[in-house]
Design a protein around this motif. Structure first.
Motif, PDB file in Angstrom:
ATOM      1  N   SER A 199     -12.945  23.099 -12.923  1.00 56.67           N
ATOM      2  CA  SER A 199     -11.747  22.259 -12.946  1.00 56.67           C
ATOM      3  C   SER A 199     -11.605  21.578 -11.590  1.00 56.67           C
ATOM      4  CB  SER A 199     -10.515  23.116 -13.234  1.00 56.67           C
ATOM      5  OG  SER A 199     -10.241  23.951 -12.130  1.00 56.67           O
ATOM      6  N   PHE A 200     -10.765  20.579 -11.543  1.00 58.96           N
ATOM      7  CA  PHE A 200     -10.507  19.925 -10.259  1.00 58.96           C
ATOM      8  C   PHE A 200      -9.923  20.917  -9.258  1.00 58.96           C
ATOM      9  CE2 PHE A 200     -10.396  15.831 -12.747  1.00 58.96           C
ATOM     10  CZ  PHE A 200     -11.535  15.312 -12.162  1.00 58.96           C
ATOM     11  N   ALA A 201      -9.210  21.905  -9.741  1.00 52.09           N
ATOM     12  CA  ALA A 201      -8.638  22.924  -8.857  1.00 52.09           C
ATOM     13  C   ALA A 201      -9.742  23.688  -8.131  1.00 52.09           C
ATOM     14  CB  ALA A 201      -7.756  23.889  -9.649  1.00 52.09           C
ATOM     15  N   ASP A 202     -10.906  23.862  -8.776  1.00 54.18           N
ATOM     16  CA  ASP A 202     -12.035  24.532  -8.125  1.00 54.18           C
ATOM     17  C   ASP A 202     -12.494  23.775  -6.884  1.00 54.18           C
ATOM     18  OD1 ASP A 202     -12.113  26.559 -10.049  1.00 54.18           O
ATOM     19  OD2 ASP A 202     -13.493  25.427 -11.326  1.00 54.18           O
ATOM     20  N   PHE A 203     -12.246  22.461  -6.863  1.00 50.92           N
ATOM     21  CA  PHE A 203     -12.617  21.634  -5.725  1.00 50.92           C
ATOM     22  C   PHE A 203     -11.459  21.466  -4.742  1.00 50.92           C
ATOM     23  CE2 PHE A 203     -15.558  20.542  -9.060  1.00 50.92           C
ATOM     24  CZ  PHE A 203     -16.760  20.528  -8.394  1.00 50.92           C
ATOM     25  N   LYS A 204     -10.382  22.185  -4.996  1.00 53.02           N
ATOM     26  CA  LYS A 204      -9.186  22.165  -4.154  1.00 53.02           C
ATOM     27  C   LYS A 204      -8.544  20.779  -4.092  1.00 53.02           C
ATOM     28  CE  LYS A 204     -10.366  26.311  -1.759  1.00 53.02           C
ATOM     29  NZ  LYS A 204     -10.846  26.951  -2.903  1.00 53.02           N
ATOM     30  N   LEU A 205      -8.646  20.051  -5.230  1.00 50.97           N
ATOM     31  CA  LEU A 205      -7.996  18.746  -5.313  1.00 50.97           C
ATOM     32  C   LEU A 205      -6.541  18.929  -5.704  1.00 50.97           C
ATOM     33  CD1 LEU A 205     -10.578  16.526  -7.219  1.00 50.97           C
ATOM     34  CD2 LEU A 205      -9.862  16.270  -4.866  1.00 50.97           C
ATOM     35  N   GLU A 209      -3.045  18.255  -7.520  1.00 53.71           N
ATOM     36  CA  GLU A 209      -2.845  17.852  -8.916  1.00 53.71           C
ATOM     37  C   GLU A 209      -2.647  16.348  -9.069  1.00 53.71           C
ATOM     38  OE1 GLU A 209      -0.100  20.090 -11.297  1.00 53.71           O
ATOM     39  OE2 GLU A 209      -0.731  21.983 -10.382  1.00 53.71           O
ATOM     40  N   ASP A 210      -1.944  15.717  -8.124  1.00 54.96           N
ATOM     41  CA  ASP A 210      -1.714  14.275  -8.244  1.00 54.96           C
ATOM     42  C   ASP A 210      -3.025  13.485  -8.106  1.00 54.96           C
ATOM     43  OD1 ASP A 210      -1.682  15.063  -5.486  1.00 54.96           O
ATOM     44  OD2 ASP A 210      -0.739  13.155  -4.950  1.00 54.96           O
ATOM     45  N   ILE A 211      -3.901  13.923  -7.227  1.00 56.47           N
ATOM     46  CA  ILE A 211      -5.195  13.247  -7.062  1.00 56.47           C
ATOM     47  C   ILE A 211      -6.056  13.490  -8.310  1.00 56.47           C
ATOM     48  CG2 ILE A 211      -7.328  13.149  -5.695  1.00 56.47           C
ATOM     49  CD1 ILE A 211      -4.916  12.061  -4.193  1.00 56.47           C
ATOM     50  N   ALA A 251      -5.017  13.999 -11.326  1.00 56.92           N
ATOM     51  CA  ALA A 251      -4.455  13.178 -12.402  1.00 56.92           C
ATOM     52  C   ALA A 251      -4.910  11.724 -12.267  1.00 56.92           C
ATOM     53  CB  ALA A 251      -2.930  13.277 -12.399  1.00 56.92           C
ATOM     54  N   LYS A 252      -4.937  11.194 -11.042  1.00 54.64           N
ATOM     55  CA  LYS A 252      -5.410   9.819 -10.817  1.00 54.64           C
ATOM     56  C   LYS A 252      -6.882   9.685 -11.197  1.00 54.64           C
ATOM     57  CE  LYS A 252      -2.238   8.592  -7.112  1.00 54.64           C
ATOM     58  NZ  LYS A 252      -2.076   8.268  -5.688  1.00 54.64           N
ATOM     59  N   LEU A 253      -7.688  10.675 -10.825  1.00 52.20           N
ATOM     60  CA  LEU A 253      -9.111  10.628 -11.165  1.00 52.20           C
ATOM     61  C   LEU A 253      -9.312  10.650 -12.681  1.00 52.20           C
ATOM     62  CD1 LEU A 253     -10.817  12.944  -8.518  1.00 52.20           C
ATOM     63  CD2 LEU A 253     -11.194  10.504  -8.858  1.00 52.20           C
ATOM     64  N   ILE A 254      -8.604  11.515 -13.353  1.00 50.54           N
ATOM     65  CA  ILE A 254      -8.717  11.601 -14.817  1.00 50.54           C
ATOM     66  C   ILE A 254      -8.322  10.282 -15.461  1.00 50.54           C
ATOM     67  CG2 ILE A 254      -7.718  12.698 -16.873  1.00 50.54           C
ATOM     68  CD1 ILE A 254      -7.610  15.306 -15.166  1.00 50.54           C
ATOM     69  N   LYS A 255      -7.260   9.679 -14.966  1.00 53.52           N
ATOM     70  CA  LYS A 255      -6.818   8.384 -15.492  1.00 53.52           C
ATOM     71  C   LYS A 255      -7.890   7.315 -15.279  1.00 53.52           C
ATOM     72  CE  LYS A 255      -3.096   5.002 -15.192  1.00 53.52           C
ATOM     73  NZ  LYS A 255      -1.862   4.611 -14.500  1.00 53.52           N
ATOM     74  N   MET A 256      -8.468   7.287 -14.074  1.00 51.48           N
ATOM     75  CA  MET A 256      -9.513   6.304 -13.764  1.00 51.48           C
ATOM     76  C   MET A 256     -10.748   6.516 -14.643  1.00 51.48           C
ATOM     77  SD  MET A 256      -9.098   6.209  -9.633  1.00 51.48           S
ATOM     78  CE  MET A 256     -10.373   5.003  -9.335  1.00 51.48           C
ATOM     79  N   ILE A 257     -11.134   7.768 -14.849  1.00 48.46           N
ATOM     80  CA  ILE A 257     -12.289   8.075 -15.696  1.00 48.46           C
ATOM     81  C   ILE A 257     -12.025   7.618 -17.121  1.00 48.46           C
ATOM     82  CG2 ILE A 257     -13.599   9.974 -16.742  1.00 48.46           C
ATOM     83  CD1 ILE A 257     -13.215  11.434 -13.979  1.00 48.46           C
TER      84      ILE A 257
END
Length: 150
Positions: free
Chosen positions: A113-119, A121-123, A125-131
């Motif tokens: 998950s993005f949490a595994d990369f210490k991102l 939540e707002d960042i 969410a932006k990445l998921i939207k862009m993808i």
């Protein structure tokens, strides 16, 4: 993938099967170095099966399977995908300082998950939207920093 490639990979399979190995390199015949996830540094292993003849056979078979040229003199480099999706780069002969230069980037099917990369939540969410919108993204980072995993 060619059955010949699968058969030739037998000496490498014992390293590819280790779940923490993320990269395999060889910079001289009969030696392999393993980089393991989460550890700093490399483990160097003597392996007589990984001699110069083994690497030449693998290069020739990969060249035939991918319909590309490989010769020790004119075209001593080859790139390819091994069974399992592992990326391989090989250079043999005079182009390499010790006659052998091999790098295998080991592919692992791991869900992260993005949490595994210490991102935050707002960042994430932006990445998921862009993808989802099909945007182009540039993933930049140093060697073994997690770009491919991300």
């Amino acid at each position: 993938m060619s059955e010949m490639v699968k058969m030739l990979m037998t000496p490498l399979n014992k390293y590819l099967a280790q779940q923490d190995v993320i990269e395999i390199t060889a910079n001289e015949e009969c030696y392999v170095c393993l980089e393991r996830e989460g550890l700093k540094g490399w483990e160097r292993i003597h392996d007589i099966e990984l001699n110069y003849s083994f690497w030449v056979r693998l290069c020739n078979v990969l060249a035939n399977v991918n319909d590309v040229e490989f010769t020790n003199e004119a075209q001593p480099e080859i790139s390819g995908i091994l069974p399992g999706g592992h990326r391989i780069e090989l250079e043999l002969g005079s182009g390499s300082s010790k006659e052998v230069a091999v790098a295998i980037r080991v592919r692992r099917n791991v869900n992260r998950s993005f949490a595994d990369f210490k991102l935050p939540e707002d960042i994430a969410a932006k990445l998921i939207k862009m993808i989802n919108q099909g945007c182009n993204l540039i993933i930049s980072g140093g060697t073994s920093s997690g770009k491919t995993t991300l």
